[in-house]
Design an enzyme around this catalytic site. Structure first.
Site, short mmCIF file in Angstrom:
data_model
loop_
_atom_site.label_atom_id
_atom_site.label_comp_id
_atom_site.label_asym_id
_atom_site.label_seq_id
_atom_site.Cartn_x
_atom_site.Cartn_y
_atom_site.Cartn_z
N CYS A 91 45.19 119.98 104.05
CA CYS A 91 44.95 119.63 102.85
C CYS A 91 45.32 120.50 101.55
CB CYS A 91 43.18 119.58 102.79
SG CYS A 91 42.55 118.72 104.06
N HIS A 150 40.53 119.84 95.83
CA HIS A 150 40.69 119.01 97.16
C HIS A 150 39.20 118.11 97.05
CE1 HIS A 150 41.41 117.70 100.86
NE2 HIS A 150 40.68 118.39 101.59
N ASN A 184 38.53 111.89 102.05
CA ASN A 184 39.36 113.01 102.19
C ASN A 184 40.91 112.67 102.78
OD1 ASN A 184 40.88 115.17 102.85
ND2 ASN A 184 39.09 116.21 103.95
N1 ACO Z 1 26.31 110.78 110.85
C1 ACO Z 1 24.77 111.06 111.11
N2 ACO Z 1 24.56 112.22 111.45
C2 ACO Z 1 25.55 113.11 111.61
C3 ACO Z 1 26.96 112.78 111.27
C4 ACO Z 1 27.10 111.41 111.02
N3 ACO Z 1 28.29 110.96 110.47
N4 ACO Z 1 27.68 113.57 111.43
C5 ACO Z 1 27.17 114.86 111.68
N5 ACO Z 1 25.78 114.38 112.20
C6 ACO Z 1 24.25 115.13 112.53
C7 ACO Z 1 24.87 116.42 113.15
O1 ACO Z 1 24.79 115.99 114.57
C8 ACO Z 1 23.70 117.35 112.79
O2 ACO Z 1 22.52 116.94 113.73
P1 ACO Z 1 21.40 117.88 114.54
O3 ACO Z 1 20.88 118.47 113.52
O4 ACO Z 1 20.75 117.11 115.40
O5 ACO Z 1 22.68 118.94 115.10
C9 ACO Z 1 23.14 116.89 111.62
O6 ACO Z 1 23.78 115.74 111.11
C10 ACO Z 1 23.66 117.86 110.56
O7 ACO Z 1 24.84 118.23 110.89
P2 ACO Z 1 25.87 119.55 109.92
O8 ACO Z 1 27.21 119.64 110.32
O9 ACO Z 1 24.61 120.42 109.49
O10 ACO Z 1 25.74 118.52 108.71
P3 ACO Z 1 26.59 118.78 107.34
O11 ACO Z 1 25.38 118.61 106.22
O12 ACO Z 1 27.26 120.04 107.37
O13 ACO Z 1 27.69 117.83 107.10
C11 ACO Z 1 30.06 117.63 107.06
C12 ACO Z 1 28.52 117.45 107.74
C13 ACO Z 1 29.92 116.35 106.22
C14 ACO Z 1 30.84 117.45 108.18
C15 ACO Z 1 30.14 118.73 106.44
O14 ACO Z 1 29.85 119.92 107.24
C16 ACO Z 1 31.46 118.92 105.82
O15 ACO Z 1 31.80 118.48 104.70
N6 ACO Z 1 32.20 120.13 106.12
C17 ACO Z 1 33.62 120.30 105.53
C18 ACO Z 1 34.54 119.35 106.42
C19 ACO Z 1 35.70 119.31 105.55
O16 ACO Z 1 35.79 119.73 104.45
N7 ACO Z 1 36.83 119.24 106.20
C20 ACO Z 1 37.87 119.33 105.50
C21 ACO Z 1 39.13 119.18 106.58
S1 ACO Z 1 40.33 119.42 105.67
C22 ACO Z 1 41.89 119.43 106.38
O17 ACO Z 1 42.97 120.11 106.18
C23 ACO Z 1 42.27 118.19 107.38
#
Ligand code: ACO
Length: 352
Positions: A124, A260, A290
């Site tokens: 990214c 980003h 994204n």
């Molecule tokens: N739907 C429902 N529940 C979900 C989902 C979903 N799609 N995904 C995860 N959960 C659950 C998890 O299992 C967890 O359950 P648990 O508490 O029973 O374990 C709960 O929701 C909370 O999970 P978290 O990972 O803490 O959720 P968070 O609020 O952090 O959101 C997310 C997750 C959206 C992935 C966030 O962490 C994020 O945006 N991280 C950054 C990701 C990113 O920027 N990636 C960039 C990639 S860049 C590149 O170079 C390709």
């Protein structure tokens, strides 16, 4: 006595973006589509990420196809934009192939056979990294102008049933030409970095089955969302602040932060670190998700088209991605070329 190397650097020509085009595939995928095939809800996705829908490429549409369409958009807006382009960089984490490079495939289709062409793999961060590399090629005398494409068909490399990743990503492309701009405009400073220790937080297997140290990689994008989130908030704040300081600026001088587009909560946290309101950030992840290296040109294009980004404004570009990697760049926007200012109603009609 002054240092001649410093004098040479301070006398460097003004370089910046001289053309910009984008492409987003037609197929719109709303959050509700994921509810039918995994344990999630549209409401969860929107409230945790800010994403409402994204675009997916067609079954036979790959990254080079999206990149070519972004370049064609640029040419439609400014038919002369590729004159003097001697190099093509394609920033992508979803290349058509490891070889040939996606950059060479795009160059071949837009009339740039013979230009240098290579792919840049910082996920990214790639498009903004690419702007800095393009600047370096021109300053080194290796190219007069450089075409930088950020293009991704992420829907092809994500496990469609993995709720941790499938909901986040979309497909799209942006293309910019880097070249000379009038004095006082263009790129000011870039800050680039990477830390391979974070490799296991964001990965996609290719040749080796595991990372140095033994971490086993999956055949589709794997991610530790919480780790990436914490990393992103830290590096966006730090690198953005460093780029401003190197430019002799503070956040109070910034008209637009162009981040980003990964998660609106990451953007909110970064803006808080800069002490700036969200109204100064360009955001379109609600409609595109994204798109990795395509997010920055896609959101810039929108903010130019609707008249937010204007001539002479101070921009701060910030991005992070796989690697893990990060980049920040400062730039005074030059709107003097046909594709760099908002469109008149007549122009919009002509392109419809
Ligand atoms: N739907 C429902 N529940 C979900 C989902 C979903 N799609 N995904 C995860 N959960 C659950 C998890 O299992 C967890 O359950 P648990 O508490 O029973 O374990 C709960 O929701 C909370 O999970 P978290 O990972 O803490 O959720 P968070 O609020 O952090 O959101 C997310 C997750 C959206 C992935 C966030 O962490 C994020 O945006 N991280 C950054 C990701 C990113 O920027 N990636 C960039 C990639 S860049 C590149 O170079 C390709």
């Amino acid at each position: 006595m002054s240092d001649p190397s410093v004098a040479a650097l301070t006398a460097r020509p003004s370089l910046g973006v001289t053309a910009l085009g984008t492409y987003a595939p037609e197929r719109v995928v709303p959050n509700s589509e994921f509810e039918t095939r995994m344990d999630t809800t549209a409401e969860w996705i929107e409230s945790r990420t800010g994403i409402r829908e994204r675009r997916f490429a067609g079954p036979d549409q790959y990254t080079s196809d999206l990149g070519v369409l972004a370049v064609r958009d640029l040419l439609r807006r400014d038919p002369d934009a590729l004159r003097e382009v001697d190099a093509v960089i394609c920033a992508t984490v979803s290349p058509d192939a490891l070889m040939p490079s996606t950059a060479a495939l795009i160059a071949m289709q837009v009339g740039l056979v013979g230009a240098a062409a290579f792919d840049l793999s910082t996920a990214c961060s790639g498009f903004v990294y690419g702007l800095s590399v393009a600047q370096g090629l021109i300053l080194a005398g290796s190219a007069r102008r450089v075409l930088v494409v950020g293009a991704e068909a992420l829907s092809k490399i994500v496990d469609p049933n993995d709720r941790n990743t499938a909901i986040l990503f979309g497909d799209g492309a942006g293309a910019a030409v880097v070249g000379p701009v009038p004095d006082g405009y263009g790129f000011q400073e870039f800050v680039l970095g990477a830390d391979g220790n974070g490799g296991a937080s964001l990965y996609l297997r290719c040749v080796a089955p595991r990372l140095p140290g033994g971490f086993e990689m999956s055949q589709s994008v794997g991610m530790n969302g919480r780790e990436v989130f914490k990393f992103a908030v830290r590096v966006l704040g730090e690198s953005g602040t460093q780029a401003l300081a190197k430019s002799g600026l503070t956040s109070a001088d910034v008209d637009w932060v162009i981040p980003h587009q990964a998660n609106v909560r990451i953007i909110e946290a970064a803006m808080e670190r800069f002490g700036l309101p969200m109204s100064k950030a360009t955001v379109n992840l609600d409609r595109y998700g994204n798109t990795s290296s395509a997010t920055v040109p896609l959101v810039m294009r929108e903010a130019i088209d609707d008249g937010r980004i204007q001539d002479g404004q101070q921009l701060l570009l910030i991005a992070f991605g796989g690697g893990l990697s990060w980049v920040a760049g400062t730039m005074k926007w030059w709107a003097g070329a046909p594709s760099l200012h908002s469109r008149t109603p007549e122009e919009v009609g002509a392109w419809a």
